[in-house]
Enzyme design. Structure first.
Site, PDB file in Angstrom:
ATOM      1  N   ASP A 142       0.914  -1.131   0.034  1.00  0.00           N
ATOM      2  CA  ASP A 142      -0.104  -0.035   0.107  1.00  0.00           C
ATOM      3  C   ASP A 142       0.980   1.215  -0.088  1.00  0.00           C
ATOM      4  O   ASP A 142       2.201   1.201  -0.104  1.00  0.00           O
ATOM      5  CB  ASP A 142      -0.880   0.052   1.338  1.00  0.00           C
ATOM      6  CG  ASP A 142      -2.240   0.469   0.695  1.00  0.00           C
ATOM      7  OD1 ASP A 142      -2.482   1.470   0.126  1.00  0.00           O
ATOM      8  OD2 ASP A 142      -3.403   0.120   1.638  1.00  0.00           O
ATOM      9  N   GLY A 167      14.922  -4.626   5.651  1.00  0.00           N
ATOM     10  CA  GLY A 167      15.735  -5.523   4.996  1.00  0.00           C
ATOM     11  C   GLY A 167      16.943  -5.840   5.802  1.00  0.00           C
ATOM     12  O   GLY A 167      17.133  -5.235   6.768  1.00  0.00           O
ATOM     13  N   GLU A 190       6.106  -1.525  11.693  1.00  0.00           N
ATOM     14  CA  GLU A 190       7.545  -1.724  11.079  1.00  0.00           C
ATOM     15  C   GLU A 190       7.912  -3.016  11.659  1.00  0.00           C
ATOM     16  O   GLU A 190       7.958  -3.400  13.115  1.00  0.00           O
ATOM     17  CB  GLU A 190       8.686  -0.741  11.866  1.00  0.00           C
ATOM     18  CG  GLU A 190       8.517   0.561  11.433  1.00  0.00           C
ATOM     19  CD  GLU A 190       8.833   0.886   9.850  1.00  0.00           C
ATOM     20  OE1 GLU A 190       9.608   0.218   9.613  1.00  0.00           O
ATOM     21  OE2 GLU A 190       8.548   1.664   9.339  1.00  0.00           O
TER      22      GLU A 190
END
Length: 275
Positions: A142, A167, A190
């Site tokens: 999104d 990452g 997160e």
């Protein structure tokens, strides 16, 4: 020599890798990035029920930064400077036929880097997808969401607006952040540091989960780290200091319930998040 052996041998002497390195190494690295881009290879995959990192693929990505110099690319309103092999994005120069073949929808202002994979029926709202990331079929990234380098996002997930999937490029042996199939990540959340979110889980908005985050099962009181069990419903919470009741409580993730696959498929996200 196999590509994996070429990469592993170069990694042992990575300080000597540069723009003048042997052609066989350059070819091996470029082949791996192309394979990641097409989905022929992925940095991590589930083997016999366990997630496994293919270290040589992460090593190849890191070596590529040593093999290529900096360059610039001018656009209509700015000029960018980056490693030359990544300046042009994944879909640079694509035609309508290329998008038809790839089968995903990509909204303007999305940035998907070369070496990332996006499967059929995925939807990329204006978002960022870094090198090595894998986004499986039917998933929506999104608005302003982020898929970090090498993260793995499963089928039919919804990564809500403003949410980051972190990452983990290095160290090479570390698992990347993994979001399994049919997961909902609430807005502005997160999930980072190689955390695994199990299949079918629902995370409320504003969740922050890393390897040091305490994950508390409200029903059993069990505290775990680094993995959300499948079909968990998770909300933000806090834990008091048992030894010092006057001390501030600390943030934690709370599993308020776990549901089976049948319930998850028939229940809306809003219903699951209610007590």
């Amino acid at each position: 020599m196999s590509i994996e052996k070429i990469i592993n041998e170069a990694w042992e002497n990575k300080d000597q890798v540069n723009q003048n390195s042997d052609k066989s190494l350059k070819d091996a690295v470029n082949q791996i990035i192309d394979d990641l881009d097409s989905g022929k290879a992925r940095v991590a995959e589930k083997i016999n029920g366990e997630w496994v990192t293919h270290q040589h693929l992460k090593k190849a990505i890191m070596l590529s930064f040593r093999m290529h110099g900096m360059d610039i690319m001018a656009g209509p309103y700015s000029t960018w400077r980056d490693k030359s092999h990544l300046l042009k994005g994944k879909t640079a120069g694509w035609t309508n036929e290329d998008f038809e073949k790839a089968g995903f929808r990509m909204v303007p202002n999305t940035a998907a880097r070369r070496g990332s994979f996006v499967a059929k029926n995925a939807v990329l709202m204006p978002c960022y997808v870094n090198i090595g990331a894998y986004i499986d079929e039917g998933t929506m990234m999104d608005t302003f969401s982020r898929a970090g380098s090498c993260c793995q996002i499963g089928k039919n997930c919804h990564i809500s607006a403003g949410t980051g999937v972190g990452g983990v490029l290095e160290p090479a042996q570390a698992l990347p952040t993994i979001i399994e199939d049919n997961v909902f990540l609430g807005a502005m959340s997160e999930v980072v540091e190689g955390v695994i979110v199990g299949e079918g889980s629902v995370l409320s908005m504003g969740m922050y989960i890393g390897q040091s985050t305490k994950i508390v099962n409200r029903k059993t009181g069990e505290i775990t780290y680094g993995k959300i069990p499948p079909y968990s419903v998770v909300v933000p919470g806090s834990l008091p200091d048992k030894n010092n009741p006057k001390a501030p409580s600390l943030y934690c993730a709370v599993i308020i319930k776990q549901v089976d696959e049948k319930t998850r498929s028939k229940t809306s996200v809003n219903d699951l998040l209610r007590e």
